[in-house]
Write a protein that holds these residues in place. Structure first.
Motif, PDB file in Angstrom:
ATOM      1  N   TYR A  99    -113.285  72.318  37.370  1.00  0.00           N
ATOM      2  CA  TYR A  99    -112.610  71.030  37.525  1.00  0.00           C
ATOM      3  C   TYR A  99    -111.252  71.066  36.813  1.00  0.00           C
TER       4      TYR A  99
ATOM      5  N   PHE B 128    -110.554  72.200  41.379  1.00  0.00           N
ATOM      6  CA  PHE B 128    -111.074  70.987  42.025  1.00  0.00           C
ATOM      7  C   PHE B 128    -110.894  69.759  41.124  1.00  0.00           C
TER       8      PHE B 128
ATOM      9  N   SER C 289    -115.931  66.819  45.445  1.00  0.00           N
ATOM     10  CA  SER C 289    -115.392  67.778  44.470  1.00  0.00           C
ATOM     11  C   SER C 289    -116.528  68.585  43.823  1.00  0.00           C
TER      12      SER C 289
END
Lengths: 104, 355
Positions: B157, B163, B181
């Motif tokens: 992330y 993402f 995501s």
């Protein structure tokens, strides 16, 4: 650091000091639960399950079978060679041994 | 005045409790696990047995002869040469030396090799070095030597990964985008873990340990189970261990399923069958420690959960018993009186196949 050693001292099978590595291998290789794995290894070694954690009982057996001991013994198998003997003893295939064989 | 016994709080602090307090706390911890997991509590004999273990004289205790179990290891040799302000002691050495110390000096039953960050993602740029290290270690080692790391999906992330951070998206009420995501991160993580282990299996690894599975929630576990499935298909004889991050799978996504079962909210006895179904050989269930409760409360609760997991599992269970799990106090150097008592109770009452 002291935490894993405390577990080894409290509950562990002492690895190659005794036969903990062999029991662990059967758990991984054949999904054996603890009692089944101990019985399988004990039968292969012709000992009682209680002997598998007994350093005194296992020392001579490991040396005779060439499956690795912690001290230096002249001409005793170590590393891959010891694991090849473990393969034969437990009738399993060990990846490092297989890779080694494929290279010679 | 009743005899008082020296025990620990969940943070490791020493306190003195009499038998009534120990039994009351044990029963409350057992009831909490039974209620949360909707599982059976422990019998009065089992509860009494744990109390006896807690009250044993002597600083350190041990299992009865003949009841020993293999002790598997996570975190690799980082506990020797690593130091991230947690359990590593920062002794300059090599990973091979660390592995051999565990085998020949400490009596470890298995060992693992791992990257200093102990996550899969950072292994990709240094895969050749990891393969080289694995080959050198396998030449010298006799005990099973796995490659271990954390799925650690949080690294995928922003700002660390490609993402968008689902936490940020959820704060903006973009729930569907957050779920998307998580799904993309999970797929990417699965591909990475498979790719890494394909290389390490070709470099003679005995297998893999997925450590702290589910740390980033249900997506993390979803990804790991799919990686296990793919690796089992490609390497039928590979040793695969799946250890959990926490007792309950957090529903960060909420809708992810494996084999028709929703992953969010699963307890250890519900996780075990899925881990087996995916193709793992060994399951490491976790029960978290509550630092505000006593050792008795935490141990009673942990043994209850783990006993149910052991009974529900058709593969060996090696309970996770590091700092802050399995009844052990949440402390970097957990007192050995508590560690050894928790270890003994897990073997003799919960019936674990290993630690």
């Amino acid at each position: 650091m002291g935490m894993p050693i405390s577990h080894i001292m409290t509950s562990g099978m002492s690895g190659i000091r005794a036969a903990g590595d062999l029991v662990a291998r059967m758990q991984f290789a054949k999904n054996m639960r603890i009692d089944e794995a101990k019985k399988f290894v004990a039968d292969k070694l012709n000992v009682a399950p209680i002997d598998l954690s007994d350093e005194f009982a296992m020392r001579e057996i490991r040396e005779d079978l060439g499956i690795g001991v912690i001290t230096s013994v002249a001409e005793a198998p170590k590393g891959i060679a010891a694991k090849m003997n473990i393969e034969k003893l437990l009738d399993i295939e060990i990846n490092s041994c297989e890779r080694f064989r494929n290279q010679i | 005045m009743a005899t008082e016994y020296s025990i620990r709080m969940g943070d490791g602090k020493r306190v003195y409790h009499d038998k009534k307090q120990i039994m009351d706390d044990l029963e409350a911890g057992i009831a909490d696990a039974a209620d949360l997991g909707e599982i059976s509590g422990l019998s009065s004999d089992e509860t009494e047995r744990i109390a006896e273990i807690i009250m044993l004289e002597g600083r350190m205790v041990g299992v009865e002869e003949g009841k020993e179990v293999p002790v598997t290891h996570d975190i690799s040799t980082l506990r020797i040469d690593g130091d991230q302000g947690n359990s590593g002691v920062g002794i300059p050495s090599s990973r091979m030396i660390g592995c051999m110390m565990h085998e020949r000096a400490f009596g470890a039953d298995t060992m693992e090799l791992g990257h200093i960050d102990y996550s899969y993602k950072p292994v990709k740029p240094v895969i050749a070095q990891e393969c080289q290290a694995m080959e050198v270690c396998q030449q010298n080692m006799i005990i099973p030597l796995l490659y271990g790391a954390m799925p650690n999906m949080g690294l995928y992330y922003t700002p660390d990964g490609p993402f968008e951070n689902p936490g940020d998206l959820m704060k903006a009420f973009k729930i569907a985008e957050a779920q998307e995501s998580i799904e993309k991160s999970a797929d990417h993580l699965t591909r990475d873990m498979i790719w890494i282990m394909q290389h390490l299996m070709r470099s003679a690894s005995d297998g893999v340990n997925f450590d702290t599975t589910g740390a980033a929630g249900d997506g993390d576990m979803y990804s790991t189970l799919h990686a296990v499935e793919a690796l089992r298909k490609e390497f039928p004889n590979m040793y695969i261990e799946v250890g959990m991050a926490g007792e309950c799978v957090l529903g960060m996504h909420g809708g992810l399923e494996y084999d028709g079962t929703t992953l969010a909210g699963l307890w250890p006895h519900q996780q075990a069958p899925l881990v087996s179904k995916a193709g793992a050989n060994l399951f490491g269930p976790v029960v978290n420690t509550n630092t505000s409760k006593s050792f008795s409360w935490n141990l009673g609760r942990a043994v209850t959960f783990i006993k149910a997991a052991v009974e529900a599992s058709d593969i060996p269970c090696h309970v996770d018993m590091g700092m802050g799990v399995g009844g052990i106090p949440m402390f970097e150097t957990p007192p050995i009186d508590a560690v050894s008592r928790a270890s003994k109770a897990m073997v003799e009452v919960a019936g674990v196949d290993g630690i």
